[in-house]
Design a protein around this motif. Structure first.
Motif, PDB file in Angstrom:
ATOM      1  N   GLN A 102       0.862  -1.185   0.000  1.00 38.10           N
ATOM      2  CA  GLN A 102       0.000   0.000   0.000  1.00 38.10           C
ATOM      3  C   GLN A 102       0.901   1.239   0.000  1.00 38.10           C
ATOM      4  O   GLN A 102       1.015   1.933   0.993  1.00 38.10           O
ATOM      5  CB  GLN A 102      -0.917   0.003   1.237  1.00 38.10           C
ATOM      6  CG  GLN A 102      -1.881  -1.160   1.322  1.00 38.10           C
ATOM      7  CD  GLN A 102      -3.034  -1.011   0.333  1.00 38.10           C
ATOM      8  OE1 GLN A 102      -3.235   0.048  -0.252  1.00 38.10           O
ATOM      9  NE2 GLN A 102      -3.770  -2.081   0.122  1.00 38.10           N
ATOM     10  N   SER A 104       1.996   4.935  -1.614  1.00 39.22           N
ATOM     11  CA  SER A 104       1.533   6.068  -2.409  1.00 39.22           C
ATOM     12  C   SER A 104       2.392   7.275  -2.063  1.00 39.22           C
ATOM     13  O   SER A 104       2.232   7.877  -0.992  1.00 39.22           O
ATOM     14  CB  SER A 104       0.057   6.367  -2.133  1.00 39.22           C
ATOM     15  OG  SER A 104      -0.332   7.578  -2.757  1.00 39.22           O
ATOM     16  N   GLN A 237      -3.831  -1.154  11.702  1.00 39.02           N
ATOM     17  CA  GLN A 237      -4.802  -0.580  10.773  1.00 39.02           C
ATOM     18  C   GLN A 237      -4.162   0.494   9.884  1.00 39.02           C
ATOM     19  O   GLN A 237      -4.537   0.634   8.718  1.00 39.02           O
ATOM     20  CB  GLN A 237      -5.981   0.005  11.555  1.00 39.02           C
ATOM     21  CG  GLN A 237      -6.712  -1.009  12.428  1.00 39.02           C
ATOM     22  CD  GLN A 237      -7.131  -2.248  11.659  1.00 39.02           C
ATOM     23  OE1 GLN A 237      -7.631  -2.143  10.536  1.00 39.02           O
ATOM     24  NE2 GLN A 237      -6.920  -3.412  12.237  1.00 39.02           N
ATOM     25  N   ILE A 238      -3.208   1.245  10.439  1.00 37.70           N
ATOM     26  CA  ILE A 238      -2.507   2.236   9.606  1.00 37.70           C
ATOM     27  C   ILE A 238      -1.746   1.541   8.482  1.00 37.70           C
ATOM     28  O   ILE A 238      -1.699   2.033   7.349  1.00 37.70           O
ATOM     29  CB  ILE A 238      -1.542   3.080  10.473  1.00 37.70           C
ATOM     30  CG1 ILE A 238      -2.333   3.958  11.452  1.00 37.70           C
ATOM     31  CG2 ILE A 238      -0.654   3.964   9.600  1.00 37.70           C
ATOM     32  CD1 ILE A 238      -1.467   4.713  12.436  1.00 37.70           C
ATOM     33  N   ARG A 240      -2.634  -0.865   6.836  1.00 38.58           N
ATOM     34  CA  ARG A 240      -3.561  -1.239   5.769  1.00 38.58           C
ATOM     35  C   ARG A 240      -3.741  -0.088   4.769  1.00 38.58           C
ATOM     36  O   ARG A 240      -4.365  -0.269   3.732  1.00 38.58           O
ATOM     37  CB  ARG A 240      -4.918  -1.622   6.349  1.00 38.58           C
ATOM     38  CG  ARG A 240      -4.910  -2.861   7.230  1.00 38.58           C
ATOM     39  CD  ARG A 240      -6.319  -3.170   7.713  1.00 38.58           C
ATOM     40  NE  ARG A 240      -6.354  -4.269   8.660  1.00 38.58           N
ATOM     41  CZ  ARG A 240      -6.371  -5.564   8.329  1.00 38.58           C
ATOM     42  NH1 ARG A 240      -6.363  -5.902   7.051  1.00 38.58           N
ATOM     43  NH2 ARG A 240      -6.410  -6.490   9.263  1.00 38.58           N
ATOM     44  N   THR A 241      -3.250   1.083   5.107  1.00 39.61           N
ATOM     45  CA  THR A 241      -3.366   2.261   4.251  1.00 39.61           C
ATOM     46  C   THR A 241      -1.988   2.640   3.726  1.00 39.61           C
ATOM     47  O   THR A 241      -0.983   1.997   4.043  1.00 39.61           O
ATOM     48  CB  THR A 241      -3.946   3.448   5.034  1.00 39.61           C
ATOM     49  OG1 THR A 241      -2.944   3.976   5.914  1.00 39.61           O
ATOM     50  CG2 THR A 241      -5.156   3.023   5.868  1.00 39.61           C
ATOM     51  N   LEU A 243      -0.770   5.603   4.491  1.00 40.48           N
ATOM     52  CA  LEU A 243      -0.337   6.677   5.371  1.00 40.48           C
ATOM     53  C   LEU A 243       1.015   6.355   5.996  1.00 40.48           C
ATOM     54  O   LEU A 243       1.343   5.183   6.221  1.00 40.48           O
ATOM     55  CB  LEU A 243      -1.373   6.904   6.476  1.00 40.48           C
ATOM     56  CG  LEU A 243      -2.711   7.493   6.044  1.00 40.48           C
ATOM     57  CD1 LEU A 243      -3.731   7.384   7.175  1.00 40.48           C
ATOM     58  CD2 LEU A 243      -2.546   8.949   5.623  1.00 40.48           C
TER      59      LEU A 243
END
Length: 280
Positions: A102, A104, A237-238, A240-241, A243
């Protein structure tokens, strides 16, 4: 349905065909900072074997002394399973995370821009504190009807004070001022804990203020332990993004810590950690 696994036993974690198994260590675990420690297992993993299906594992939280090898790391990476490690004293120390899928660069740049823009950062930081205050008030209002007499009056007075703190949030002109309001909210909240715990429990586990590094008593230690679990759960959970977990908005980004995890955990600690502690 995948779920996190919390392994408190020590031993060797290994791949067993296409699943996982923990071979338990029968001897006593030695502290990680023992003099003369050579990073070898404290004892042989010659105890019973506990298999568990890899398809049900979302993440691993390893509190025992766990021995692993590169084959297992490769297997966990292919399955997308992160492993969070804790030391002998229960402190979070490291994460073994699969290769990023993940990524970006655009989002990371935008995240940094929001941190560097004072007005935008303040908007996000205020939202975090307001959400945390909302959940603190939820916890207080949950226990308020169960209280009587002086304790109930104390809770009502604190709720009025928290309302004033909420009204002060829009007036915060910078992060230090906002952190001061957040600290005042937490202090008011922690002073109510003896009311929630009850007279008998408070006598066994006295709690007058929040103390860290090190916690001064059992209840402070339980809060620190619960918060550590919350931080690593949020970090999962972070991941999973796309960020960046080191760029935060309420807490200052620092060395060797995932500041964004601290930010988001503030929202969930009252519901996930504090309620669990009161129930215990």
């Amino acid at each position: 349905m995948k779920r996190p696994y919390y392994l408190f036993s020590s031993g060797r974690l290994k791949r067993q065909h296409n699943t996982l198994a923990l071979e338990r260590m029968t001897g006593d675990r030695q502290p990680d900072d023992s003099p003369g420690d050579e990073a070898l297992p404290s004892a042989e993993a010659d105890g019973p074997r506990a298999p568990f299906p890899v398809e049900s594992v979302d993440s691993l939280f390893l509190f025992g002394e766990i021995d692993i090898n590169s084959k297992l790391i490769t297997f966990l990476g292919r399955q997308g399973i992160p492993a969070f490690f804790y030391d002998y004293y229960g402190n979070y120390t490291a994460t073994l995370y699969p290769r990023d899928n993940q990524l970006s660069g655009h989002l990371r740049v935008r995240q940094a821009q929001f941190y560097l823009n004072v007005k935008r950062r303040l908007v996000l930081a205020k939202a975090i504190v307001e959400a945390a205050l909302f959940n603190i008030e939820r916890v207080i209002k949950y226990y308020q009807p169960r209280l009587e007499g002086e304790t109930r009056t104390t809770v009502q007075t604190t709720l009025l004070a928290l309302t004033r703190d909420r009204e002060a949030l829009p007036e915060a002109v910078d992060i230090p001022t906002l952190m001061a309001v957040e600290g005042r909210i937490r202090d008011r909240y922690y002073r109510l804990w003896p009311c929630f715990l009850g007279e008998n429990t408070s006598a066994l586990f006295p709690f007058t203020k929040r103390e860290r590094r090190p916690p001064s008593n059992e209840l402070n230690a339980l809060i620190s332990f619960g918060n550590s679990l919350c931080y690593s759960t949020v970090l999962r959970q972070i991941y999973r993004t796309a960020l960046d977990p080191t760029i935060a908005f309420l807490h200052e980004p620092g060395e060797r810590r995932f500041s964004l995890s601290l930010d988001i955990a503030e929202v969930f600690k009252p519901l996930l950690v504090d309620r669990a502690i009161f129930r215990l």
